[in-house]
Write an enzyme that holds these catalytic residues in place. Structure first.
Site: not given
Ligand SMILES: *Cc1c(COP(=O)(O)O)cnc(C)c1O
Length: 403
Positions: A66, A119, A191, A216
């Site tokens: 963890r 997001y 982000d 992603k």
């Molecule tokens: C998909 C996404 C997230 C969240 O990510 P998950 O892995 O789906 O929890 C956060 N910020 C952006 C810009 C995203 O495209």
């Protein structure tokens, strides 16, 4: 968390060299050349003195998965060197990275400033959860830099940004806004999921923390979820401590898959940048297309900022059609070289209209107010050949003319 600066993580290397070698142990167990999936939950010691030294951080090692795990540590260090950061820590998903960051940095009575186009999940944290803990949230028009600067000037603990944004690829000037935030002592979080560290390094532009949904582009194959945050050792230590206690840890199998994905990140993103540029130019000329949102197009309102702060414009674009929802449905359903599915950044092209994905919970009027027409399609190009993707889009758009 990971803040080692060993010889296998040289930030002078090019991106692919960092992606392949970054964080890898000089010799794996039995000389293996790929860091294995360490499924073990717990790590044993020859004696209590060794155990105590590792537990206190006086010596490198792992105690319990963890907290830290060797497969996870390699993933963290690869992203760390790609972002040029001192330290990195990882999470089970991108949203775990976002929520852990906000809940670590903010306390009751604090103020956070962000943009309206964050997001969807992040927006829910701002609208639904943070206010419940007595945190004041101000969301500004995404491209109104003066409005963001004056919201920041009123004082805030955190400025939270994204660029380019989802789904209309708006661009914010990271260094300009970071300077405004630092003038009031705020921490700047960016982000960087849409841009990837290949195209943009927010820390070099003045941000304090950069985070990713590794689900992603970093993983790049739509087969593993994860999140990661990079920044100074001091800030990342605080995030790591909150995460080790709340338990949103990345598992070793996902870390292995994400690590394998990252090794080809630069190759994939270069292809996706090129594909998105060619496709945007094709769509911009097509009579059935009402608008194309891609920061690489000179006509995009954020193009000048993007050209300054990005090395490539990314693999995601969006376009709207003349003819509303029905036209969009005809085109999206006719595509053959695209998964009609959520998410983005994979080797295979992914399409989804915000009207049924990220913004499905809003009414048509609310979507219009958010600048999201019913005919908008988000198109996340894969690594397929651009000519094939363009031919596929052409046949789908031709079907529209035939109707
Ligand atoms: C998909 C996404 C997230 C969240 O990510 P998950 O892995 O789906 O929890 C956060 N910020 C952006 C810009 C995203 O495209």
């Amino acid at each position: 968390m990971n803040d080692k600066k060993g010889t296998l993580s040289d930030t002078n290397w090019g991106a692919s060299t960092r992606a392949v070698w970054g964080g890898e142990p000089e010799t794996g167990p039995d000389g293996v050349t790929v860091t294995p999936v360490f499924h073990g939950v717990t790590f044993g010691f020859a004696n209590l003195e060794d155990w105590r030294a590792v537990a206190l951080g006086e010596r490198p090692g792992h105690v319990y998965s963890r907290n830290t795990n060797p497969s996870v540590a390699v993933f963290e260090d690869k992203v760390r060197v790609l972002e040029g950061a001192a330290a990195a820590t990882s999470f089970a998903t991108g949203m775990a990275a976002v929520s852990n960051t906000l809940f670590t940095l903010l306390s009751p009575g604090d103020r956070v400033v962000s943009i309206k186009d964050s997001y969807g999940g992040t927006n829910k944290l701002f609208m639904e959860f943070l206010p419940r803990f007595g945190i004041e949230v101000e969301l500004c028009d995404t491209t109104d830099h003066e409005a963001i600067e004056s919201a920041v000037a009123k004082g805030c603990r955190v400025l939270y940004l994204e660029s380019p944004t989802n789904p209309t690829l708006k661009v914010v000037d990271i260094s300009r806004l970071a300077a405004a935030a630092h003038a009031v002592g705020a921490t700047v979080v960016v982000d960087n999921t849409f841009a990837t560290p290949i195209n943009q390094n927010p820390l070099a532009l003045g941000a304090d923390l950069v985070l990713h949904s590794a689900t992603k582009f970093l993983g790049g194959h739509s087969d593993a979820m994860g999140g990661v945050v990079c920044g100074s050792t001091e800030l990342v230590k605080r995030l790591y401590h909150f995460r080790e206690i709340n338990g949103a840890s990345l598992d070793s199998m996902s870390a292995f898959l994400l690590t394998r994905g990252i090794k080809t990140l630069e190759l994939r993103v270069e292809r996706q940048n090129a594909n998105a540029m060619k496709i945007s130019r094709f769509l911009a000329e097509h009579p059935a297309v009402a608008s194309v949102h891609y920061p690489g197009l000179e006509s995009h309102p954020g193009h000048a900022i993007a050209a300054r702060q990005m090395r490539g414009f990314g693999g995601v674009l969006a376009f709207s059609l003349n003819g509303g929802y029905e036209a969009m449905r005809t085109v999206v359903d006719a595509l053959r070289l695209a998964h009609r599915a959520a998410s983005l950044g994979s080797v295979g092209t992914l399409v989804g209209p915000p009207a049924v994905t990220s913004h499905v919970e809003l009414s048509e009027t609310e979507r219009a107010a958010a600048g999201i027409p019913e005919s908008l399609v988000r198109y996340s190009t894969g690594i397929e050949n651009a000519d094939d993707l363009i031919a596929d889009l052409a046949q789908a758009l031709d079907g529209l003319a035939a109707d």
